[in-house]
Motif scaffolding. Structure first.
Motif, PDB file in Angstrom:
ATOM      1  N   THR A  73     -15.313 -22.133  -0.369  1.00  0.00           N
ATOM      2  CA  THR A  73     -14.721 -22.767  -1.253  1.00  0.00           C
ATOM      3  C   THR A  73     -13.948 -24.093  -0.716  1.00  0.00           C
ATOM      4  O   THR A  73     -13.656 -24.129   0.644  1.00  0.00           O
ATOM      5  N   ASP A  74     -13.300 -25.073  -1.442  1.00  0.00           N
ATOM      6  CA  ASP A  74     -12.458 -25.929  -1.059  1.00  0.00           C
ATOM      7  C   ASP A  74     -11.259 -25.807  -0.271  1.00  0.00           C
ATOM      8  O   ASP A  74     -10.704 -26.541   0.471  1.00  0.00           O
ATOM      9  N   SER A  75     -11.024 -24.582  -0.820  1.00  0.00           N
ATOM     10  CA  SER A  75      -9.411 -23.948  -0.236  1.00  0.00           C
ATOM     11  C   SER A  75      -9.700 -23.167   1.094  1.00  0.00           C
ATOM     12  O   SER A  75      -8.809 -22.622   1.790  1.00  0.00           O
ATOM     13  N   ARG A  94     -10.602 -16.132   4.776  1.00  0.00           N
ATOM     14  CA  ARG A  94     -10.193 -17.425   4.898  1.00  0.00           C
ATOM     15  C   ARG A  94      -9.940 -17.673   6.531  1.00  0.00           C
ATOM     16  O   ARG A  94      -8.702 -17.278   6.821  1.00  0.00           O
ATOM     17  N   ASP A 115      -5.197 -23.667   6.771  1.00  0.00           N
ATOM     18  CA  ASP A 115      -5.612 -22.580   5.951  1.00  0.00           C
ATOM     19  C   ASP A 115      -4.645 -21.580   5.678  1.00  0.00           C
ATOM     20  O   ASP A 115      -4.917 -20.341   6.219  1.00  0.00           O
ATOM     21  N   LYS A 161      -0.856 -26.108   3.187  1.00  0.00           N
ATOM     22  CA  LYS A 161      -1.751 -25.071   4.013  1.00  0.00           C
ATOM     23  C   LYS A 161      -2.029 -25.451   5.529  1.00  0.00           C
ATOM     24  O   LYS A 161      -2.816 -24.834   6.004  1.00  0.00           O
TER      25      LYS A 161
END
Length: 199
Positions: A73-75, A94, A115, A161
């Protein structure tokens, strides 16, 4: 005819890698053969142009072997499959990673960790040698550095982030390769080693 840029992502030491997903930041995940012939999930970081074994982002005693990452994902969340204590399972992860921007001794360089949740404090450590260094007060948590020194710390900003801090790189490290890691002890987060040669 229109032209396109093709990037060789490399491998994790084996002969084959397969890209499965790319996000809008041009980061990529997939699976790659390792030097030992196993298959491991990878994360390719567009900022640094480096392929990372996703297993570097988890604690060695976790029981997991991440074999293939299928979506990103973009996150920064990735999902895929692997084994947990020998049983095949899906995972969501992540990655916690860092980078060092700049490589000129006698100037400021910027440490970044990505992140992360806002408010977390990140410590950046450095050493000329890799090794093993237990983090005091956190059983089982260790850096992959030999006798590291703490070079900086930073708090993750709201909405970013990311933790970022600039530090002066002394002239005395010119010509040296320095190994860095970021760590968030209360969360048992340790980044893969990031190595940089200073000029």
């Amino acid at each position: 005819f229109p032209t396109s840029q093709i990037i060789d992502l490399g491998t994790l030491g084996g002969g084959i890698s397969l890209a499965h997903s790319i996000n809008n930041q041009a980061d990529v995940v997939g699976t790659s053969e390792t030097i030992s012939g196993d298959w491991h999930a990878f994360y390719w970081d567009e900022d640094t142009g480096r392929m990372h074994d996703l297993n570097e982002f988890i604690h060695p005693a976790s029981g997991w072997v991440l074999e293939s990452a299928n979506h990103l994902t973009d996150s920064g969340w990735s999902c895929g499959s692997g084994t947990f204590n020998g049983r095949r399972q899906g995972f969501v992860l992540r990655p916690f990673r860092m980078s060092v921007l700049g490589s000129t001794a006698g100037t400021n360089v910027t440490f970044r960790a990505y992140d992360l949740e806002p408010g977390l404090k990140v410590y950046f450590a450095a050493s000329r040698m890799t090794g093993r260094f237990p983090i005091p007060g956190f059983p089982g948590l260790e850096l992959g550095l030999h006798s590291p020194i703490r070079v900086a710390s930073s708090v993750v900003g709201v909405g970013t982030k990311m933790a970022s801090v600039s530090v002066f790189a002394p002239l005395s490290i010119k010509g040296m390769t320095i190994h860095f890691q970021a760590v968030v002890p209360p969360r048992y987060l340790v980044s893969p080693i990031f190595s940089k040669t200073f000029f």
